[in-house]
Design an enzyme around this catalytic site. Structure first.
Site, PDB file in Angstrom:
ATOM      1  N   ASP A   6       1.095  -1.183  -0.139  1.00 56.70           N
ATOM      2  CA  ASP A   6      -0.128  -0.173   0.117  1.00 56.70           C
ATOM      3  C   ASP A   6       1.032   1.399   0.623  1.00 56.70           C
ATOM      4  OD1 ASP A   6       0.863   0.165   2.530  1.00 56.70           O
ATOM      5  OD2 ASP A   6      -0.583  -0.980   3.097  1.00 56.70           O
ATOM      6  N   ASP A  21       1.075   5.340   0.958  1.00 58.64           N
ATOM      7  CA  ASP A  21       1.195   6.546   2.124  1.00 58.64           C
ATOM      8  C   ASP A  21       1.480   7.791   2.056  1.00 58.64           C
ATOM      9  OD1 ASP A  21      -0.093   4.686   3.916  1.00 58.64           O
ATOM     10  OD2 ASP A  21       1.750   4.283   5.027  1.00 58.64           O
ATOM     11  N   ASP A  44       9.159   6.317  13.057  1.00 58.66           N
ATOM     12  CA  ASP A  44       9.810   5.641  13.757  1.00 58.66           C
ATOM     13  C   ASP A  44      11.771   4.472  13.454  1.00 58.66           C
ATOM     14  OD1 ASP A  44       9.022   4.028  12.036  1.00 58.66           O
ATOM     15  OD2 ASP A  44       7.479   2.098  12.678  1.00 58.66           O
TER      16      ASP A  44
HETATM   17  P1  ATP Z   1       4.115  -1.875   6.675  1.00 56.13           P
HETATM   18  O1  ATP Z   1       4.814  -2.760   5.336  1.00 56.13           O
HETATM   19  O2  ATP Z   1       3.969  -2.958   7.496  1.00 56.13           O
HETATM   20  O3  ATP Z   1       2.754  -1.254   6.012  1.00 56.13           O
HETATM   21  P2  ATP Z   1       5.195   0.636   7.356  1.00 56.13           P
HETATM   22  O4  ATP Z   1       6.286   1.242   7.301  1.00 56.13           O
HETATM   23  O5  ATP Z   1       4.609   1.132   5.983  1.00 56.13           O
HETATM   24  O6  ATP Z   1       5.299  -0.693   6.452  1.00 56.13           O
HETATM   25  P3  ATP Z   1       2.652   1.100   8.811  1.00 56.13           P
HETATM   26  O7  ATP Z   1       2.649   1.144   9.673  1.00 56.13           O
HETATM   27  O8  ATP Z   1       1.910   1.392   7.606  1.00 56.13           O
HETATM   28  O9  ATP Z   1       3.837   1.051   8.147  1.00 56.13           O
HETATM   29  O10 ATP Z   1       3.080   2.680   8.503  1.00 56.13           O
HETATM   30  C1  ATP Z   1       3.522   4.049   7.653  1.00 56.13           C
HETATM   31  C2  ATP Z   1       4.549   4.647   8.835  1.00 56.13           C
HETATM   32  O11 ATP Z   1       4.194   5.427   9.271  1.00 56.13           O
HETATM   33  C3  ATP Z   1       5.934   4.216   8.617  1.00 56.13           C
HETATM   34  O12 ATP Z   1       6.322   3.730   7.558  1.00 56.13           O
HETATM   35  C4  ATP Z   1       6.524   5.063  10.061  1.00 56.13           C
HETATM   36  O13 ATP Z   1       7.044   6.262   8.874  1.00 56.13           O
HETATM   37  C5  ATP Z   1       5.065   6.002  10.420  1.00 56.13           C
HETATM   38  N1  ATP Z   1       4.776   4.763  11.844  1.00 56.13           N
HETATM   39  C6  ATP Z   1       4.216   3.965  11.539  1.00 56.13           C
HETATM   40  N2  ATP Z   1       4.003   4.107  12.945  1.00 56.13           N
HETATM   41  C7  ATP Z   1       4.746   4.882  13.718  1.00 56.13           C
HETATM   42  C8  ATP Z   1       5.184   5.295  14.784  1.00 56.13           C
HETATM   43  N3  ATP Z   1       4.432   3.649  16.087  1.00 56.13           N
HETATM   44  N4  ATP Z   1       5.979   5.561  15.491  1.00 56.13           N
HETATM   45  C9  ATP Z   1       6.715   6.556  14.513  1.00 56.13           C
HETATM   46  N5  ATP Z   1       6.010   6.552  13.662  1.00 56.13           N
HETATM   47  C10 ATP Z   1       5.183   5.130  12.962  1.00 56.13           C
HETATM   48 MG    MG Z   2       2.319   0.701   5.443  1.00 54.38          MG
END
Ligand code: ATP
Ligand code: MG
Length: 471
Positions: free
Chosen positions: A78, A80, A154
């Site tokens: 996905d 963002d 994060d």
């Molecule tokens: P995935 O491939 O699992 O979707 P992702 O990195 O995109 O991994 P998401 O949970 O979709 O994870 O979150 C999107 C973004 O938001 C992360 O890449 C990070 O930059 C930020 N983020 C998410 N959760 C946190 C958190 N708990 N603290 C700080 N930043 C966060």
């Molecule tokens: Mg994501």
């Protein structure tokens, strides 16, 4: 004197600190020649969103996990987008856009079945942010600039911004270098960041297992000590994170790592016990392997099935306890299921709809042992039959029930009417009692006994009486 010398030798000069700060304020802009992102892996809808926002004078980038995956040459699941536009600005620019979220206000921009999540640049924790007594931040929804947005994320590898228009990656945290070295590094002071949001510890483990990254020493060190903070995270949030972990395609590796780090306690309180029972461990391992395989092949997966697997041996244990106390089998199973679900929902908020499915999958297990008479014909029509049967196959594979049972069902499902009759006849010749003799006994009891007790009697005797009207 010695102090002064020590200071000069080991403390960074003001100039050095200033240059470090400067390095962070001015991000590195990485060109395509270095990052090699393949534009065909980028979602057209995400590009539409950044383009529209940019045309209206806003900054807009693809951000987070998608950029990390693109750098790794993996198609992101996905996308963002982060922008300088407020949620209201964003909503006005797209036909199908909805503002969602209480803690963070985001906009979902929808194109058919695809949703692009758009968030406004946010600032991280200010000194006066509202926290609980362990430092967990309760509210953090202040807007900020792009740099602040990069700092509040994060891990460095999750803090990269990709502009599809210029095909450049904006990097404030040296995240590109960390991606190429396959290293997870928490942004800022790891202890503080884990305290602010303990879920980050679970995320570290998930990303490490999923991406095959190492966790850098400073980010790894505090996890063991801070692991108990997971208990303070609201159950619904933990459940979401647990689902991501279990459906990451690397669930087995994730859970192993969680146990090593002591992070599993607050998640599945009974997981400890499960892994300690040889049969339980084998069963859970097989279930996780099969789920991981399905995820990697892009096949659908069911959270309820997986949770049913993870908690099955706890159900079995409590079921046996109940029976030892003199309870009849089916009511005993009902009590055991209630107890397990109650304990788990407290810590993990297994949502109701999953709990209902789990009960059905577990409840089908004794029924799958009844193969005479009309029982198997009715069972096969049950809404959850397929899940119950898959569950049975796992149990057979784990060695907790005779593989003959699983094979029989596989053949029964595939067979035509005559084949099914033959399969049942074979059972009779192998010594299973003819159903007719039992049915008479069951009917007699059925009229006098309450419904649950009836089921129990049937379960004991291997007949199909409790399924009347259910299938
Ligand atoms: P995935 O491939 O699992 O979707 P992702 O990195 O995109 O991994 P998401 O949970 O979709 O994870 O979150 C999107 C973004 O938001 C992360 O890449 C990070 O930059 C930020 N983020 C998410 N959760 C946190 C958190 N708990 N603290 C700080 N930043 C966060
Ligand atoms: Mg994501």
């Amino acid at each position: 004197m010695i102090k002064r010398l020590f200071k000069r030798l080991f403390q960074p000069s003001a100039a050095k600190i200033a240059s470090r700060k400067k390095k962070q304020v001015v991000p590195r802009v990485v060109e395509v020649a270095e990052h090699h992102i393949d534009p065909t892996l980028v979602s057209n809808n995400a590009v539409r969103v950044t383009k529209t926002l940019q045309e209206h004078g806003f900054a807009a980038f693809i951000v987070g996990g998608a950029v990390r995956d693109l750098l790794l040459g993996v198609k992101p699941k996905d996308f963002d987008v982060a922008t300088s536009a407020t949620p209201e600005d964003v909503q006005k620019l797209f036909r199908r856009a909805r503002i969602i979220g209480r803690r963070f206000r985001l906009v979902h921009v929808m194109f058919g079945n695809d949703t692009i999540e758009v968030s406004t640049f946010r600032a991280g924790q200010t000194e006066d942010a509202e926290t609980d007594q362990h430092g967990r931040v309760l509210r953090d929804n202040t807007f900020g600039d792009q740099k602040a947005d990069a700092e509040r994320r994060d891990f460095t590898v999750n803090s990269l911004y990709y502009d599809p228009a210029t095909q450049t990656v904006v990097d404030y945290m040296d995240g590109v270098a960390d991606v190429s070295e396959k290293r997870l590094r928490v942004i800022g002071d790891p202890v503080k960041r884990y305290r602010e949001d303990p879920v980050r510890m679970l995320r570290a483990v998930r990303f490490a297992a999923k991406l095959g990254f190492s966790i850098d020493a400073a980010s790894q060190a505090p996890i063991k000590e801070l692991a108990p903070l997971i208990k303070n995270v609201p159950a619904a949030r933990l459940f979401d994170e647990m689902l991501k972990l279990l459906l990451s395609g690397h669930a087995l590796a994730c859970l192993k790592r969680l146990r090593e780090e002591g992070l599993h306690h607050g998640l599945l309180p009974l997981l400890d016990v499960v892994f300690e029972q040889p049969l339980g461990e084998r069963f859970v391992t097989l279930a996780l392997q099969s789920t991981d395989e399905r995820v990697r092949l892009g096949k659908p997966t069911s959270p309820s099935f997986l949770f049913a697997c993870l908690l099955w041996h706890e159900v079995l244990k409590l079921w046996a306890d109940q029976r030892a106390r003199g309870e009849t089998p089916i009511p005993a199973l009902g009590i055991a299921m209630d107890q397990v679900l109650e304990t788990q929902t407290q810590s993990l908020a297994i949502q109701r709809r999953f709990a209902a499915d789990m009960r059905e999958i577990w409840g089908l297990q004794p029924r799958l042992e009844r193969r005479t008479g009309k029982a198997p014909y009715r069972l096969i029509e049950h809404l959850r039959f397929r899940a119950g049967y898959d569950f049975l196959l796992l149990r057979c594979e784990a060695g907790e029930c005779d593989s003959e049972l699983g094979t029989w069902w596989t053949e029964f499902i595939a067979a035509n009417e005559a084949g099914r009759e033959e399969l049942q006849r074979e059972l009779l010749t192998r010594g299973v009692l003819p159903p007719a003799a039992k049915k008479r006994r069951r009917r007699k009891r059925a009229s006098a006994a309450p419904r649950e007790a009836r089921g129990a009697a049937d379960a004991r005797e291997g007949t199909d009486g409790d399924q009347k009207g259910e299938a």
